[in-house]
Design a protein around this motif. Structure first.
Motif, PDB file in Angstrom:
ATOM      1  N   GLY A  88       0.809  -1.222   0.000  1.00 24.08           N
ATOM      2  CA  GLY A  88       0.000   0.000   0.000  1.00 24.08           C
ATOM      3  C   GLY A  88       0.839   1.267   0.000  1.00 24.08           C
ATOM      4  O   GLY A  88       0.383   2.321  -0.424  1.00 24.08           O
ATOM      5  N   THR A  89       2.071   1.182   0.477  1.00 23.77           N
ATOM      6  CA  THR A  89       2.909   2.384   0.595  1.00 23.77           C
ATOM      7  C   THR A  89       3.723   2.648  -0.665  1.00 23.77           C
ATOM      8  O   THR A  89       3.755   3.751  -1.175  1.00 23.77           O
ATOM      9  N   VAL A  90       4.403   1.609  -1.174  1.00 23.96           N
ATOM     10  CA  VAL A  90       5.390   1.803  -2.240  1.00 23.96           C
ATOM     11  C   VAL A  90       4.934   1.228  -3.579  1.00 23.96           C
ATOM     12  O   VAL A  90       5.029   1.883  -4.612  1.00 23.96           O
ATOM     13  N   VAL A  91       4.446   0.005  -3.548  1.00 19.46           N
ATOM     14  CA  VAL A  91       4.210  -0.703  -4.817  1.00 19.46           C
ATOM     15  C   VAL A  91       2.925  -0.214  -5.485  1.00 19.46           C
ATOM     16  O   VAL A  91       2.922   0.088  -6.677  1.00 19.46           O
ATOM     17  N   PHE A  92       1.841  -0.111  -4.698  1.00 19.21           N
ATOM     18  CA  PHE A  92       0.554   0.293  -5.270  1.00 19.21           C
ATOM     19  C   PHE A  92      -0.058   1.447  -4.469  1.00 19.21           C
ATOM     20  O   PHE A  92      -1.108   1.283  -3.840  1.00 19.21           O
ATOM     21  N   PRO A  93       0.601   2.625  -4.492  1.00 16.13           N
ATOM     22  CA  PRO A  93       0.026   3.739  -3.727  1.00 16.13           C
ATOM     23  C   PRO A  93      -1.377   4.107  -4.224  1.00 16.13           C
ATOM     24  O   PRO A  93      -2.165   4.697  -3.490  1.00 16.13           O
ATOM     25  N   GLN A  94      -1.693   3.704  -5.461  1.00 12.65           N
ATOM     26  CA  GLN A  94      -3.007   4.037  -6.046  1.00 12.65           C
ATOM     27  C   GLN A  94      -4.045   2.946  -5.767  1.00 12.65           C
ATOM     28  O   GLN A  94      -5.153   2.998  -6.317  1.00 12.65           O
ATOM     29  N   ALA A  95      -3.716   1.950  -4.928  1.00 13.67           N
ATOM     30  CA  ALA A  95      -4.636   0.816  -4.690  1.00 13.67           C
ATOM     31  C   ALA A  95      -6.029   1.306  -4.306  1.00 13.67           C
ATOM     32  O   ALA A  95      -6.180   2.341  -3.650  1.00 13.67           O
ATOM     33  N   ASN A  96      -7.048   0.536  -4.685  1.00 12.72           N
ATOM     34  CA  ASN A  96      -8.429   0.936  -4.421  1.00 12.72           C
ATOM     35  C   ASN A  96      -8.775   0.825  -2.946  1.00 12.72           C
ATOM     36  O   ASN A  96      -9.580   1.578  -2.418  1.00 12.72           O
ATOM     37  N   CYS A  97      -8.180  -0.155  -2.263  1.00 12.17           N
ATOM     38  CA  CYS A  97      -8.511  -0.385  -0.863  1.00 12.17           C
ATOM     39  C   CYS A  97      -7.271  -0.961  -0.170  1.00 12.17           C
ATOM     40  O   CYS A  97      -6.668  -1.899  -0.679  1.00 12.17           O
ATOM     41  N   LYS A  98      -6.890  -0.361   0.968  1.00  9.87           N
ATOM     42  CA  LYS A  98      -5.661  -0.789   1.649  1.00  9.87           C
ATOM     43  C   LYS A  98      -5.951  -1.209   3.089  1.00  9.87           C
ATOM     44  O   LYS A  98      -6.666  -0.484   3.794  1.00  9.87           O
ATOM     45  N   PHE A  99      -5.363  -2.299   3.493  1.00 11.39           N
ATOM     46  CA  PHE A  99      -5.497  -2.742   4.884  1.00 11.39           C
ATOM     47  C   PHE A  99      -4.112  -2.895   5.500  1.00 11.39           C
ATOM     48  O   PHE A  99      -3.152  -3.239   4.798  1.00 11.39           O
ATOM     49  N   PHE A 100      -4.041  -2.659   6.806  1.00 18.65           N
ATOM     50  CA  PHE A 100      -2.807  -2.926   7.554  1.00 18.65           C
ATOM     51  C   PHE A 100      -3.213  -3.747   8.770  1.00 18.65           C
ATOM     52  O   PHE A 100      -3.996  -3.303   9.601  1.00 18.65           O
ATOM     53  N   LEU A 101      -2.710  -4.983   8.827  1.00 19.21           N
ATOM     54  CA  LEU A 101      -3.072  -5.883   9.931  1.00 19.21           C
ATOM     55  C   LEU A 101      -2.001  -5.855  11.011  1.00 19.21           C
ATOM     56  O   LEU A 101      -0.813  -5.938  10.700  1.00 19.21           O
ATOM     57  N   THR A 102      -2.432  -5.755  12.250  1.00 17.63           N
ATOM     58  CA  THR A 102      -1.471  -5.833  13.355  1.00 17.63           C
ATOM     59  C   THR A 102      -1.999  -6.823  14.399  1.00 17.63           C
ATOM     60  O   THR A 102      -3.183  -7.182  14.383  1.00 17.63           O
ATOM     61  N   ALA A 103      -1.118  -7.244  15.292  1.00 14.46           N
ATOM     62  CA  ALA A 103      -1.504  -8.032  16.474  1.00 14.46           C
ATOM     63  C   ALA A 103      -0.332  -7.896  17.433  1.00 14.46           C
ATOM     64  O   ALA A 103       0.802  -7.623  16.990  1.00 14.46           O
ATOM     65  N   SER A 104      -0.569  -8.056  18.716  1.00 13.43           N
ATOM     66  CA  SER A 104       0.529  -7.887  19.670  1.00 13.43           C
ATOM     67  C   SER A 104       1.572  -8.983  19.434  1.00 13.43           C
ATOM     68  O   SER A 104       1.222 -10.095  19.013  1.00 13.43           O
ATOM     69  N   PRO A 105       2.872  -8.691  19.692  1.00 17.16           N
ATOM     70  CA  PRO A 105       3.915  -9.702  19.504  1.00 17.16           C
ATOM     71  C   PRO A 105       3.612 -10.995  20.268  1.00 17.16           C
ATOM     72  O   PRO A 105       3.852 -12.095  19.780  1.00 17.16           O
ATOM     73  N   ASP A 106       3.038 -10.843  21.465  1.00 14.14           N
ATOM     74  CA  ASP A 106       2.702 -12.009  22.289  1.00 14.14           C
ATOM     75  C   ASP A 106       1.705 -12.932  21.589  1.00 14.14           C
ATOM     76  O   ASP A 106       1.878 -14.158  21.556  1.00 14.14           O
ATOM     77  N   VAL A 107       0.666 -12.331  21.056  1.00 12.81           N
ATOM     78  CA  VAL A 107      -0.374 -13.102  20.353  1.00 12.81           C
ATOM     79  C   VAL A 107       0.234 -13.772  19.117  1.00 12.81           C
ATOM     80  O   VAL A 107      -0.029 -14.944  18.828  1.00 12.81           O
TER      81      VAL A 107
END
Ligand code: DC
Length: 222
Positions: free
Chosen positions: A128-147
């Motif tokens: 979403g940042t570099v390759v396809f900045p023009q993407a139609n819809c962007k998601f960023f998934l996170t979770a705690s390191p422990d999980v």
């Protein structure tokens, strides 16, 4: 015709690949696993005894790999990459080859070429940042390191009883550090990405949330 591009980025062990594969299948689109592309370069370097300090040799290996879609799956040199690319050795090596800007350039060119031919769901660290900045819809998934460590430990402990959750946590933190602090395309959310923390969400909840957002963004019927 304009292609539809959906990106999913985030650190290792957040369930990105599973969510991306499932979302792609629900939308009937190919799934571009860009981590598998970095892993394929690492695998080839290990197989051919290439030193991980030798950027120009690593780039040469990267250029020799053929990437294509068949039936919505990414083929690497004509094969569907199975679990053999997911060993710890290859995970470590992939995170090293991914630090070289010239290696990234080769793979980014391939990723854009595929997106020129197909609508797709693309998953990685920089989609979403570099390759396809023009993407139609962007998601960023996170979770705690422990999980994330807990999930990976549950996957690995049957096959490797000696492995501890603490070892996995250390490994995850080292990889995060390398991915976030590298100069070339460091791991971070795009400004217009929808951030989903899935520490307390099931896979189904995450995918439903994504489908809902894609429909909203694309103004598709529900
Ligand atoms: O998602 P994964 O664990 O299969 O990725 C393997 C490595 O490749 C990981 O260390 C991060 C790197 N990578 C990257 O730098 N950029 C991408 N678009 C995808 C993966």
């Amino acid at each position: 015709m304009e292609r539809l591009i959906i990106t999913i980025d985030g650190p290792a062990g957040t369930g990105k690949s599973t969510a991306a594969r499932e979302l792609a299948s629900r939308l009937g689109l190919p799934f571009l696993d860009t981590g598998a592309m970095y892993r394929a370069v690492a695998w080839r370097c290990l197989k051919n005894g290439i030193s991980f300090d030798d950027e120009s040799q690593i780039v040469k290996q990267a250029r020799q790999i053929r990437f294509e879609f068949s039936k919505n799956r990414l083929l690497i040199d004509g094969n569907d990459p199975g679990d053999e690319l997911r060993s710890d050795e290859i995970s470590r090596a992939a995170s090293v080859v991914a630090t070289f800007p010239a290696v990234r350039e080769v793979l980014v060119e391939q990723q854009r070429k595929l997106a020129g031919e197909y609508s797709l769901v693309s998953e990685g660290r920089d989609q979403g940042t570099v390759v396809f900045p023009q993407a139609n819809c962007k998601f960023f998934l996170t979770a705690s390191p422990d999980v994330r460590a807990e999930r990976r430990w549950n996957d690995l402990r049957a096959g490797n009883p000696a492995i501890s959750k603490e070892m996995i946590l250390r490994e995850i933190e080292q990889r995060d550090e390398r991915d976030r602090n590298r100069k070339a395309a460091p791991l971070k959310p795009a400004e217009d990405a929808i951030i989903i923390d899935n520490s307390n969400k099931t896979r189904e909840e995450v995918v439903s949330l994504m489908v809902e957002n894609v429909r909203k963004t694309m103004q598709l019927p529900g």
